[in-house]
Design an enzyme around this catalytic site. Sequence first.
Site, mmCIF file in Angstrom:
data_model
loop_
_atom_site.group_PDB
_atom_site.id
_atom_site.type_symbol
_atom_site.label_atom_id
_atom_site.label_comp_id
_atom_site.label_asym_id
_atom_site.label_seq_id
_atom_site.Cartn_x
_atom_site.Cartn_y
_atom_site.Cartn_z
ATOM 1 N N GLU A 4 71.060 -4.945 -43.477
ATOM 2 C CA GLU A 4 72.399 -4.586 -43.013
ATOM 3 C C GLU A 4 73.300 -4.108 -44.150
ATOM 4 O O GLU A 4 74.318 -3.451 -43.909
ATOM 5 C CB GLU A 4 73.059 -5.763 -42.297
ATOM 6 C CG GLU A 4 73.509 -6.896 -43.204
ATOM 7 C CD GLU A 4 74.367 -7.904 -42.442
ATOM 8 O OE1 GLU A 4 75.509 -8.120 -42.864
ATOM 9 O OE2 GLU A 4 73.886 -8.465 -41.440
ATOM 10 N N GLU A 60 67.256 0.767 -21.704
ATOM 11 C CA GLU A 60 67.431 0.646 -20.260
ATOM 12 C C GLU A 60 67.843 1.956 -19.595
ATOM 13 O O GLU A 60 67.853 2.061 -18.366
ATOM 14 C CB GLU A 60 68.468 -0.441 -19.956
ATOM 15 C CG GLU A 60 67.941 -1.839 -20.286
ATOM 16 C CD GLU A 60 68.969 -2.930 -20.090
ATOM 17 O OE1 GLU A 60 70.175 -2.607 -20.042
ATOM 18 O OE2 GLU A 60 68.577 -4.102 -20.000
#
Length: 311
Positions: free
Chosen positions: A125, A94
């Site tokens: 992960e 963004e």
Amino acid sequence: MTSTSNPRDLRTELESLTTEAFRPELAGIDQLPTLDIARLMNAEDATVAAAVALRLPEISAAIDAVAERMGRGGRLIYTGAGTAGRLGVLDASECPPTFNTDPSQVVGLIAGGPEALVTSIEGAEDSRDLAEADLDALALTPNDTVVGVSASGRTPYAIAAVEHARSEGALTIGLSCNEHSALAAAAEHGIEVVVGPELLTGSTRLKAGTAQKLVLNMLSTITMIRLGKTYGNLMVDVRASNEKLRARSRRIVALATGADDAEIERALAATDGEVKNAILVILAGVDGPTAARLLEESGGRLRAALTAAAD
């Protein structure tokens, strides 16, 4: 606190985390009316901002350190797995339309790569090697900042990213939602926003995810304010890539200058649609090329360029 491959040890470790705690008073939540569940969830969410408020001194110190390095050409790099990784990628994605940053300036890395944005990548992960490889591909410099994001504060990918970045001389921030986390301990700036046990046991996309989103909003937005990407509370570096943003650009110029529509259109035409330049054209009474030069000489800071134009 470190990860382990022993299932029993891992279960014991998770049970010690605030974010994984079981709340017996909510054991019958599935039998409640929908409105009651919504009220409970809303009440839980209302506590998150207060938890973030307790960490504002640490957040502010981290932002000042990030801004200093980005001002020297550094990058802001988010790293995480699962929800935490997705939030980092979201915040990074963004920045270009909001602040006209180059896509390489704010980067989001998620364990398992882009595919992990929409599906679970098993084992990613837990891979320290993957974190180091992802960062090595970016060729870190001491002006860069790496932010490890993990609700538990124990995710190996995030911890390894911070440790590796620190060894390369980059600034490091560890954002977690548990006290005394390994992630915060590994980073120069540890930020631990303790929001407490979740409505659904261990579902850290809820309060913990909201807390992480709030902090990431602060890290990127206030850093950009410090870098002169705004004029007051106006997004003067907005990239007008669609009709809505073009309309917003005109409105920002109007709010900053008080000019009429015709003058705004002339200024935007003279500056190839660059909002900051158009404002300078109107307020300083200069042409497009002069506005561009003044902004370049002022490091892109509109207030400084206005001062220079008045001298």
